[in-house]
Structure formats: C-alpha cells, structure tokens
Enzyme design. Structure first.
Site, PDB file in Angstrom:
ATOM      1  N   ALA A   1       0.871  -1.177   0.000  1.00 43.69           N
ATOM      2  CA  ALA A   1       0.000   0.000   0.000  1.00 43.69           C
ATOM      3  C   ALA A   1       0.909   1.229   0.000  1.00 43.69           C
ATOM      4  O   ALA A   1       2.058   1.163   0.447  1.00 43.69           O
ATOM      5  CB  ALA A   1      -0.883  -0.017   1.237  1.00 43.69           C
TER       6      ALA A   1
ATOM      7  N   GLY B   1       0.476  -4.953   0.795  1.00 40.62           N
ATOM      8  CA  GLY B   1      -0.701  -4.976  -0.079  1.00 40.62           C
ATOM      9  C   GLY B   1      -0.416  -5.620  -1.430  1.00 40.62           C
ATOM     10  O   GLY B   1      -1.330  -6.153  -2.070  1.00 40.62           O
TER      11      GLY B   1
ATOM     12  N   GLU C   1      -0.806  -9.198  -0.818  1.00 38.91           N
ATOM     13  CA  GLU C   1      -2.238  -9.439  -0.582  1.00 38.91           C
ATOM     14  C   GLU C   1      -3.013  -9.413  -1.905  1.00 38.91           C
ATOM     15  O   GLU C   1      -3.934 -10.207  -2.118  1.00 38.91           O
ATOM     16  CB  GLU C   1      -2.782  -8.395   0.407  1.00 38.91           C
ATOM     17  CG  GLU C   1      -2.244  -8.621   1.826  1.00 38.91           C
ATOM     18  CD  GLU C   1      -2.499  -7.454   2.762  1.00 38.91           C
ATOM     19  OE1 GLU C   1      -2.121  -6.317   2.390  1.00 38.91           O
ATOM     20  OE2 GLU C   1      -3.076  -7.653   3.838  1.00 38.91           O
TER      21      GLU C   1
ATOM     22  N   GLU D   1       4.317  -5.308   7.352  1.00 37.39           N
ATOM     23  CA  GLU D   1       3.527  -4.316   8.085  1.00 37.39           C
ATOM     24  C   GLU D   1       3.977  -4.115   9.530  1.00 37.39           C
ATOM     25  O   GLU D   1       3.961  -3.001  10.036  1.00 37.39           O
ATOM     26  CB  GLU D   1       2.037  -4.689   8.060  1.00 37.39           C
ATOM     27  CG  GLU D   1       1.351  -4.446   6.728  1.00 37.39           C
ATOM     28  CD  GLU D   1       1.483  -5.612   5.767  1.00 37.39           C
ATOM     29  OE1 GLU D   1       2.306  -6.520   6.010  1.00 37.39           O
ATOM     30  OE2 GLU D   1       0.768  -5.614   4.752  1.00 37.39           O
TER      31      GLU D   1
END
Ligand code: COA
Length: 263
Positions: free
Chosen positions: A70, A115, A118, A138
C-alpha cells in the site's frame, strides 16, 4: 481484437481473449494507492459479463516490482476512521478479484510486499519470476496487514507458517514461496507472461460455466456463511440443465472437441 485503456495508475488491454492489467506506478515500485486499487477493481468488474474475455493477467510495470505494498505516503497520516475505510475498501477490491468468474493470474515480476502480496493472494493463481520477493512487512511499520493478508496467507501456506511470516516480516524469495505453496510456478522473468498465457490457454476452451462454478465452489469453502459442500452439490446439479454440459458429454461420446457456448 485489441482494446487498450489507460488510467493514471494502470494500463489495460484485451488481446486474444485475455485482459492484461498492468500497474503503472513503476517509479513508486507500483505501490498501491487507493485509486490504483479502485482502478483495478473497475477493470476486473468490467469483464465479469464479457463473454469475449476468458481470463485476466495482472502484473506490475518494470522489472523490479509487482507492487511494493500500500502507498505508505498516502496512509501515514490517516486517522482511525480513514484507516478502517481504507482496509474495508481494499477488502472489497480483493474480493472482487477473488470472485471473478474468469481465472485471474498474478504475474509476480519482483517485489510483492504488504498490499502487493495481498493483491497477488487474491488472484486465483500466482506465477513468480525468479527475482520475485514476497513479504508482509507491516509489523515493521507498527501495523497489521489490512487487505486480508492475515486471512489469505494462512489459507495458502498454513496457519503456523503464516503466523511466523507475518510476525517476523521475513522476505521470502521465489523458491521459498514455491516450496510453501504461495506460488504455483517459478519461471525466468522473460517467460513470466507467456507462462501465464500458457495456463490460460488450457482453461480458455473449457466451459465458461464450469470454470466460474469451480471458482465459486472453492471460494465457498472459505466463506463462513456458506457450506462449501452444499454449494458444490447445487452447482453440480444445475449443470444438468445447461447446454455446456450436454455439449461436453456429447462431444466426448462423438470423440470430438467440445465447443462450449457458456450457456
Ligand atoms: N509506498 C509508497 N512508496 C513506496 C513504497 C510504498 N509501499 N515502496 C516503495 N516506494 C517508493 C519509495 O519511496 C521510492 O520513492 P522515491 O524515489 O520518490 O523516494 C521508490 O518507491 C523506490 O523505492 P526505494 O525504497 O528507493 O527502492 P529500494 O530498491 O531501495 O527498496 C523496497 C525497495 C521494496 C525494499 C523498499 O522500497 C521498501 O521497503 N518499500 C516499502 C515496503 C513496505 O513496507 N510495504 C508494505 C506497506 S504496508
């Protein structure tokens, strides 16, 4: 037929029945800002009912990254409400990929972090280039994964390995990812897209109804509100009213290739 489109964050083209989606934020290692995820969702939803498209290949621009997570610069100053919304929206995007009735393959051409990993995990199949690197870093940022990493990683590699990977923030190379079942194949980088195309070429001529049903049935196993076995029983039974099933069995008996219409 080729159809090209471009947003600020992704480029798409439909060619030979495949939708190619490329994240085009190469100078940010294809970091996923919220708009990029929305663009990917829109591109995937647009082919749900497009009978000309038989599969999707999702990759990142350049040689270095699929997506390095992200976009940290975007969310660093979010408050609780914004953080919750970001996660919920991300979940919705990844669910749209997972529920896509056509096979979606992640062509992982470099870093798939946070992300990015993911996103790859929401795809039905992952093919890694030899230089691919996977991680959920993270906890280094003082946060937990927010795009279903805690859920899908455990599904793919098992709870114990997922917990270790999530808590250590270790980076996995392609070989380790293959050994653990996170990726289906490893290939040299210059063969990455052709490997994905080879897989789709095997799926393309099958009954689109059957392919969509396989995806629904397998997904059902992981949906708490559904009983996967019942979903499969209903899906299986419904095929006896379909033209594809009649064509498939007829073609077998007539010793010819089936010509499926998706009806
Ligand atoms: N969000 C925002 N920007 C990112 C990013 C992310 N997740 N990952 C990389 N970038 C940006 C960098 O800030 C840099 O931008 P700049 O040139 O404007 O400074 C550019 O992409 C190149 O990254 P850089 O760090 O210089 O490349 P590198 O080869 O030295 O390192 C990584 C590569 C992947 C190890 C490193 O970029 C990294 O750790 N990224 C963050 C990974 C992460 O924690 N992801 C999970 C987020 S929840």
């Amino acid at each position: 037929m080729t159809t090209n489109a471009m947003s600020q964050n992704i480029s798409t083209r439909i060619e030979q029945s495949i939708l190619y989606i490329t994240i085009t934020r190469e100078n940010k290692l294809n970091a996923l800002n919220i708009q990029t995820l929305k663009d990917i969702k829109e591109a995937v939803l647009a082919i749900y009912d497009n009978h000309e498209v038989k599969g999707v290949i999702l990759t990142g621009a350049g040689q270095k990254a699929f997506a390095a997570g992200a976009d940290i610069s975007e969310f660093a100053n979010f408050n609780v409400e914004e953080g919750t919304r970001m996660s919920a929206e991300g979940h919705a995007v990844l669910n749209a990929i997972e529920k896509c009735p056509k096979p979606v393959i992640a062509a992982v051409n470099g870093f798939a972090l946070g992300g990015g990993n993911e996103l790859a995990m929401a795809c039905h199949i992952r093919v890694a280039a030899e230089n691919a690197k996977f991680g959920q870093p993270e906890v280094n940022l003082g946060i937990t994964p927010g795009y279903a990493g805690t859920q899908r990683l455990a599904q793919l590699i098992g709870k114990g390995r997922a917990l270790e990977f999530l808590m250590t923030a270790d980076i996995m190379n392609a070989q380790d990812a293959y050994r653990m079942g996170l990726v289906n194949h490893i290939v040299p980088q210059d063969q990455l897209i052709s490997k994905c195309e080879d897989i789709l070429s095997k799926i393309k001529n099958k009954s689109p109804l059957a392919i969509a049903s396989v995806i629904r049935c397998v997904n059902a196993h992981y949906e708490k509100k559904l009983d996967g076995n019942n979903v499969e029983i209903n899906e299986f039974g419904n095929f006896f009213g379909s033209e594809d099933f009649k064509e498939g069995t007829q073609a077998f008996m007539e010793k010819r290739a089936a010509d499926f219409k998706g009806k």
